[in-house]
Write an enzyme that holds these catalytic residues in place. Structure first.
Site, PDB file in Angstrom:
ATOM      1  N   ILE A  19      -3.254   5.076 -16.989  1.00  0.00           N
ATOM      2  CA  ILE A  19      -4.632   5.533 -17.164  1.00  0.00           C
ATOM      3  C   ILE A  19      -4.850   6.112 -18.565  1.00  0.00           C
ATOM      4  CG2 ILE A  19      -4.975   5.950 -14.714  1.00  0.00           C
ATOM      5  CD1 ILE A  19      -4.431   8.929 -15.220  1.00  0.00           C
ATOM      6  N   GLY A  20      -3.916   5.783 -19.458  1.00  0.00           N
ATOM      7  CA  GLY A  20      -4.023   6.301 -20.821  1.00  0.00           C
ATOM      8  C   GLY A  20      -2.868   7.218 -21.158  1.00  0.00           C
TER       9      GLY A  20
ATOM     10  N   THR B 114       3.056   9.438 -27.837  1.00  0.00           N
ATOM     11  CA  THR B 114       2.138   9.491 -26.688  1.00  0.00           C
ATOM     12  C   THR B 114       2.187  10.868 -26.029  1.00  0.00           C
ATOM     13  OG1 THR B 114       3.837   8.509 -25.271  1.00  0.00           O
ATOM     14  CG2 THR B 114       2.231   7.014 -26.253  1.00  0.00           C
TER      15      THR B 114
ATOM     16  N   GLU C 193      -0.462  17.359 -17.548  1.00  0.00           N
ATOM     17  CA  GLU C 193      -1.372  18.413 -17.115  1.00  0.00           C
ATOM     18  C   GLU C 193      -1.122  19.779 -17.730  1.00  0.00           C
ATOM     19  OE1 GLU C 193      -2.463  17.453 -12.685  1.00  0.00           O
ATOM     20  OE2 GLU C 193      -0.668  16.345 -13.218  1.00  0.00           O
TER      21      GLU C 193
END
Ligand code: FES
Ligand code: FES
Lengths: 684, 156
Positions: free
Chosen positions: A456-457, A576, A647
């Site tokens: 999702i990226g 990333t 997160e």
């Protein structure tokens, strides 16, 4: 063993799908060319509670579906997916009808003008700390006990020489991934094909199978590129069911892309939280009592209880502890996961309260935290597999330039700017979930890795390529990862910061099995190994630092610097990883300063349900956002030694900013976001 | 009606309510331009219309007879990616990629505005501050801003 000649893990390799993303070739759910496709538009309830009596017809449409004519669905665990099945209206914005037409324009227009006959009933949409409907849920997300106690909190708190008793509030927050939820559904005989934007293709396939009474293998879900999710695409959402249902009725493929406005009600959001934090300490800062309670909301139709205070169970040492949750069911949309559910709002309360305690004690807030570092999980006594929180605090302070900071607020001023700094801790559980992967050596000697995961990226496609390359001793160019498809081996959800750990484990296992067997194909299922793991005591840690400046006249807050220092296991791809950290910190800035779903209790709706009025950080808000990390590797967790990183950047970064605003102004804003009117009202 | 999209003439037979964005995505199958809000609030649909950046969701296609439209698919020249596209790759100026075509088209249009001396709300000569202000109509929920701005500076 892998030779060191071409070690890919740990290298800042560019995203494999990068060229496709910058050229516009990357195809997202609503973009697949499907022959004869027609368009659907959702009719949402204009009332918060009531009964739908009838829905009119509209010219120029292929179908108008509502509970009076929609096909019955078989079975659902999630009542939000039982769309168009009942006359009851559970919240304003709920899907109550669906219009299908050959053009987007016609479907949209018909949905706007269609007549609805509704018996409206009085509703209750407002969460309050003393709401009479409060109750303690049986568990909080995903399966934690709602209440925890250790020692005697009340007695220790009453006896503490220094106490803090504060209430912090966080508003409703809306995930708003940039790509709205979208589905193209088509039936091939009795088989269902869905191009759907989601974080879990195998899960969506299984759910849609249940809904339509099909085995999961008869549902094919494709989600090759997903424009963000942040939790809101973790499970099938109503758009998938509606599109599939409509496709069945009209006998043609149906495309349903939700309008942005519908995403504020139909796909989940973060519950508002009303928190009370009580800290009792000795004069030297040693905590003797920690209490953290939260009141939250859910809808009438589904109980979702966010685990807001669970993070307080393991952050700091104290002999006497109490955490609790209460829920109120309202005539409101169902809240769900949004990036770091639990930790993100919970650490606002805890870390701002810690700052208030440091202020009372005249102690550096970093020193206060170091003095309360636990040796093992404070409630269960389980040892930490790795915990480098103090190292993050120290190293982060060094790099940020914390030394010499005044304890007292409002001492720095440059022209009209009041300047301050603040910090807060960060943590997120290091989770892993069972997954299956397959690896195959193709005739040209390259490897093909297959796993039904969703990128999702996050960079999953790239990281799994690196992992497989090292395990197979191949250059990354010779490894191809296929994902985003439910027909590939079953992967866990892209959620809970568990993707790389879970999928990486399965891919590692498959590669090792392939080498061991000498065959040219191997499959590995991590389920048994994952289930054997102790789950307690496994967390990533970090520390966030913020420098803000506040305009002394207008109350405008600018974040001059935001810095995150992490100890989050082995970093598989620094390029990333950095993007994930700074991206989540940026969302944390939104939580501190910009974002709030503003409720109109009279209608039971968010009045600011679009991107013009629900403010998220924009380019102009970002001056310096940086992340760094310690070398950590935790081989107790998974074969890569990694922890999840998607997160943790939103955990504590809001509190660091709120604490910095206090340091700049001397004003504690305890209901987020920190808006300039709140600062002005407080006498800036 | 007719449009020239990425240098190619296109005849369209569309509902007059069709936006330029939907004409591109649904009729010409050029899905590089993204739909994030359909209300001019996010910039995901940014394309170049007669050389200037616009939110294509706010433009009715029929109002643009014979206009020249450049989408992200048309930025490459001679098979080589545009410098802004290259810089996004270099700086990891994205995560999910959904805002990316809009960011890139907007950056291309914005750099041209900058060159031509168009005024901006940020008056100082801090180039990054200028770019941030001028790019603020392009939202990125993944929060890649801190990578996007250096990419644009590099591509300039
Ligand atoms: S889709 Fe056009 S500005 Fe958002
Ligand atoms: S890269 Fe995901 S919204 Fe910008």
């Amino acid at each position: 063993m892998t030779s060191t000649a071409h070690r890919a893990v740990g290298q800042p390799i560019g995203r494999i799908e990068g060229p496709a993303k910058v050229s516009g070739e990357a195809t997202y759910a609503a973009e697949y060319p499907v022959k004869d496709v027609v368009y659907a538009w959702v009719v949402q309830s204009p009332v918060a509670r009531g009964t739908l009596k009838s829905v009119g017809t509209a010219d120029g449409t292929l179908a108008v579906l509502w509970h009076g004519n929609a096909p019955a669905i078989e079975k659902v665990d999630d009542p939000e997916l039982a769309v168009l099945q009942s006359d009851r209206i559970g919240y304003r914005g709920q899907a109550i009808a669906l219009v299908v037409a050959t053009t987007l324009e016609a479907a949209r227009r018909a949905a706007q003008v269609i007549s609805l006959e509704i018996d409206e009933e009085p509703h209750d949409a407002l969460l309050t700390a003393d709401h009479p409907g409060r109750y303690t849920p049986e568990t909080v997300n995903p399966a934690f006990p709602p209440v925890s106690r250790k020692g005697d909190f009340d007695a220790a708190y009453a006896a503490a020489p220094v106490t803090v008793d504060v209430r912090y509030e966080t508003p409703a927050l809306h995930n708003n991934p940039m790509e709205p939820h979208a589905t193209i559904a088509l039936w091939e005989g009795d088989d269902l094909v869905l191009y759907d934007s989601n974080q879990h293709p195998p899960g969506v396939a299984a759910t849609l199978g249940e809904v339509f009474g099909l085995p999961a293998e008869r549902v094919h879900v494709i989600a090759e590129h997903v424009g963000g999710g942040f939790g809101s695409k973790g499970t099938a959402r109503p758009n998938a069911v509606l599109a599939a249902m409509a496709a069945k009725v009209v006998g043609r493929p149906v495309k349903l892309a939700l309008p942005r406005q519908a995403m504020f009600s139909m796909v989940g959001y973060r519950t508002p939280t009303l928190q009370r934090i009580r800290l009792g300490a000795e004069r030297d800062g040693t905590l003797t009592a920690i209490g953290h309670e939260a009141v939250e909301q859910s809808s009438r139709i589904f109980e979702f209880a966010e685990q807001t205070t669970v993070v307080t169970r393991h952050m700091y040492a104290a002999a006497n502890r109490y955490t609790g949750h209460e829920l109120v069911r309202l005539d409101m949309p169902t809240p769900r996961w949004m990036r770091a559910p639990g930790e993100a709002p919970g650490m606002v309360g805890l870390e701002c309260a810690m700052d208030e305690l440091a202020e009372q004690l005249g102690l550096d807030p970093i020193e206060l935290r170091i003095r309360n570092e636990p040796a093992a999980e404070p409630e269960s006594g389980v040892p930490f597999s790795s915990r480098h929180y103090v190292a993050c605090l120290r190293e982060g302070a060094e790099r940020f330039g914390w030394a010499g900071r005044e304890h007292k607020p409002r001492l720095r001023r440059e022209g009209n700017w009041l300047i301050g700094t603040g910090m807060a801790g960060a943590t997120y559980p290091a989770m892993v979930q069972p997954s299956v992967a397959r690896v195959r050596i193709t005739p040209d000697g390259s490897a093909e890795v297959a796993i039904g995961a969703s990128d999702i990226g996050t960079g999953a496609r790239t990281i799994l390529t690196q992992i497989a390359a090292d395990e197979l001793d191949l250059p990354v160019e010779r490894v191809r990862v296929r994902l985003g498809d439910s027909t590939l081996p079953k992967a866990s959800v892209a959620g809970g910061s568990s993707g790389s750990a879970s999928w990486g484990w399965a891919v590692t296992g498959a590669c090792r099995e392939l080498r061991r067997s000498g065959k040219d194909e191997a499959v590995f299922d991590s389920t048994d190994l994952v289930k054997k793991q102790e789950t307690d005591g496994k967390h990533a840690y970090g520390a966030h630092f913020a420098e803000v400046r506040v305009d002394a006249d207008t109350g405008e807050v600018r974040v001059t610097r935001l810095f995150g220092m992490y100890a989050a296991g082995r970093i598989l791809n620094p390029r990333t990883a950095r993007s994930q950290f700074i991206g989540a910190m940026t969302m944390g800035m939104g939580m501190a300063l910009h974002e709030e779903g503003v409720l109109d209790p009279a209608t039971g709706d968010w009045v600011n349900h679009d991107l013009a009025e629900y403010h998220i950080p924009v380019h102009a808000d970002i001056e310096s956002v940086e992340a760094a990390w310690l070398d950590e590797r935790d081989d107790d967790l998974n074969p890569m030694g990694s922890k999840g990183i998607g997160e943790i950047g939103i955990v504590g970064s809001p509190a660091a900013i709120v604490n910095a605003v206090w340091h700049a102004t001397g004003i504690r804003v305890r209901d987020l976001p920190v808006r300039l009117d709140k600062l002005l009202t407080a006498g800036l | 009606m007719n449009l020239v999209v990425n240098g190619v003439g296109q005849a369209l037979d569309i509902d007059p309510r069709t936006t330029l964005l939907d004409a591109l995505r649904e009729h010409l199958h050029l899905t590089g331009a993204k739909k994030g809000c359909d209300h001019g609030q996010c910039g995901a649909c940014t394309v170049l219309l007669d050389g200037r950046r616009v939110n294509s969701c706010l433009v009715l296609a029929i109002s643009q007879q014979d206009a020249e439209v450049t989408t992200v698919e048309g930025l490459a020249e001679g098979g080589q990616p545009h410098p802004v596209q290259r810089a996004f790759l270099e700086h990891d100026g994205y995560q999910c990629g959904y805002c990316t075509p809009g960011q890139i088209c907007s950056a291309v249009g914005m750099l041209d505005e900058l060159k031509q001396g168009w005024p901006s709300a940020v008056a100082d000569d801090d180039l990054e501050a200028q770019i941030r202000e001028r790019m603020s109509g392009n939202l990125c929920r993944c929060g890649a801003y801190a990578n996007i701005v250096p990419a644009i500076v590099d591509a300039r």
